[in-house]
Enzyme design. Structure first.
Site, short mmCIF file in Angstrom:
data_model
loop_
_atom_site.label_atom_id
_atom_site.label_comp_id
_atom_site.label_asym_id
_atom_site.label_seq_id
_atom_site.Cartn_x
_atom_site.Cartn_y
_atom_site.Cartn_z
N GLU A 197 33.08 -38.37 24.00
CA GLU A 197 33.57 -37.46 25.05
C GLU A 197 35.07 -37.57 25.23
O GLU A 197 35.69 -36.71 25.85
CB GLU A 197 32.83 -37.71 26.36
CG GLU A 197 32.95 -39.11 26.94
CD GLU A 197 34.13 -39.25 27.88
OE1 GLU A 197 34.61 -38.23 28.41
OE2 GLU A 197 34.57 -40.38 28.06
N HIS A 249 28.64 -38.27 27.27
CA HIS A 249 29.10 -39.44 28.01
C HIS A 249 28.19 -40.64 27.74
O HIS A 249 28.66 -41.76 27.52
CB HIS A 249 29.12 -39.16 29.52
CG HIS A 249 30.35 -38.45 30.00
ND1 HIS A 249 30.50 -37.11 29.89
CD2 HIS A 249 31.48 -38.93 30.59
CE1 HIS A 249 31.68 -36.76 30.38
NE2 HIS A 249 32.29 -37.84 30.82
#
Length: 340
Positions: A10, A307
């Site tokens: 991410e 994430h």
């Protein structure tokens, strides 16, 4: 020394925060390059620099590259020193993200600590204090340590000015836990917070929430905060089954109708309820570190976000664990942490 590419996965501040926390915990130095390379404004911003400086202060680290805008950082931790600390972001930047950086080491420290944080308490793209306390820390507290949160003053973007305290009682060992099945929902609450703005905004949001859920009337609340805390507006929905409480948040924005803000929050809560997994996507990110510290555990969540996948990679660089994910029925995923 571990070398980390800050643009991986991410590519945001989470890579840095997880690295700081686990470096402090394990005493392992690291060098990170291309910090936040995937963001519109890459490099260290003020709140990320506060994370670095807070971590360095708690463990007397040697740091190179600690400056706003820096894209590279070297961090060599020293001995973790529990105690009473105050950290100020200096802007409305998220204070909860600062706690994330120093918490792992202090959960296993030799004595208690008190961390006072000043800045933003309810920020878009960051966990609000309510989520930290009721969702993440509630699970951590079941694992042995104790973290008690006291919110003294709310802080919203762009004014900031929030202040809160985390009192941390560490544990020599964290207990592994399993959260693999959602139980019967026993806790429901919807709140509209309004500060320095017309109370009508919160009333309209609350009416939308009531239409969205056929809950008991006392499940819906409006809180008019002191005007000097604002301007700020947040809608929060809490849903708990006795083992996990999930907190969903939507923020009021200039030019966005109050009803639309409430609907955003309703959409998140409904998606969680429909998925059937006990652990939501944001809590899944955060549970990885304490479970890895415990050397084991498992949970069921929805489809892993970028994430979560990124955090798994970073955790496995610092701790002797393997983290595996497998797809279950109905778009649910099982996540298992095991010691090597």
């Amino acid at each position: 020394m571990i070398t980390i590419d800050g643009s991986q996965g991410e590519g945001g501040g989470q890579v840095l925060r997880t690295s700081l926390g686990l470096s402090m915990l394990t005493g392992t130095p690291f060098r990170i390059t291309r910090i936040r390379a995937n963001r519109d404004k890459p490099g260290l911003m003020r709140q990320h620099l506060t994370c670095v400086l807070a971590a360095a202060q708690v463990c007397s680290a040697e740091v190179v590259g600690a400056a706003v805008g820096s894209s590279e950082l070297t961090f060599k931790p020293g001995t973790v020193r529990p105690g009473d600390y105050t950290f100020s972001v200096g802007t409305a930047g998220s204070t909860t993200l600062v706690l994330q950086a120093v918490l792992p080491a202090l959960l296993r420290a030799a004595s208690p600590s008190t961390i006072t944080l000043e800045g933003g308490t309810h920020n878009i793209f960051a966990p609000p204090v309510d989520f930290l306390e009721k969702s993440f820390l509630a699970v951590v507290n079941r694992m042995g340590p104790s973290v008690a949160v006291t919110l003294d003053r709310y802080g919203f973007y762009p004014a900031g000015g929030g202040r809160w305290t985390a009192a941390i009682t560490p544990s020599a060992k964290l207990d592994a836990i399993e959260i693999t099945k959602r139980l019967e929902i026993t806790h429901r609450r919807a709140v509209a917070l309004v500060a320095g703005l017309p109370g009508e905004i919160g009333m309209r949001e609350l009416e939308t929430l009531r239409r969205g859920f056929s809950w008991e009337p006392d499940c819906f609340q409006i809180r008019q905060l002191p005007g000097d805390c604002g301007p700020g507006n947040v809608v929060m929905i809490e849903i708990g089954d006795g083992q996990v409480t999930e907190v969903f948040t939507a923020f009021g924005e200039r030019g966005v109708r109050a009803e639309a803000v409430a609907e955003r929050c309703i959409k998140q809560a409904r998606a969680y309820l429909a998925a059937g997994a006990p652990v939501g996507e944001h809590l899944a990110d955060q549970l990885l570190i304490p479970l890895a510290m415990a050397g084991g555990g498992s949970f069921v969540t929805g489809r892993p976000t970028e994430h979560t996948r990124t955090n798994i990679d970073i955790v496995q660089k610092f701790l002797p664990v393997t983290i595996t994910m497998r797809e279950l029925e109905g778009d649910q995923w099982g996540v298992e942490i095991a010691g090597i």
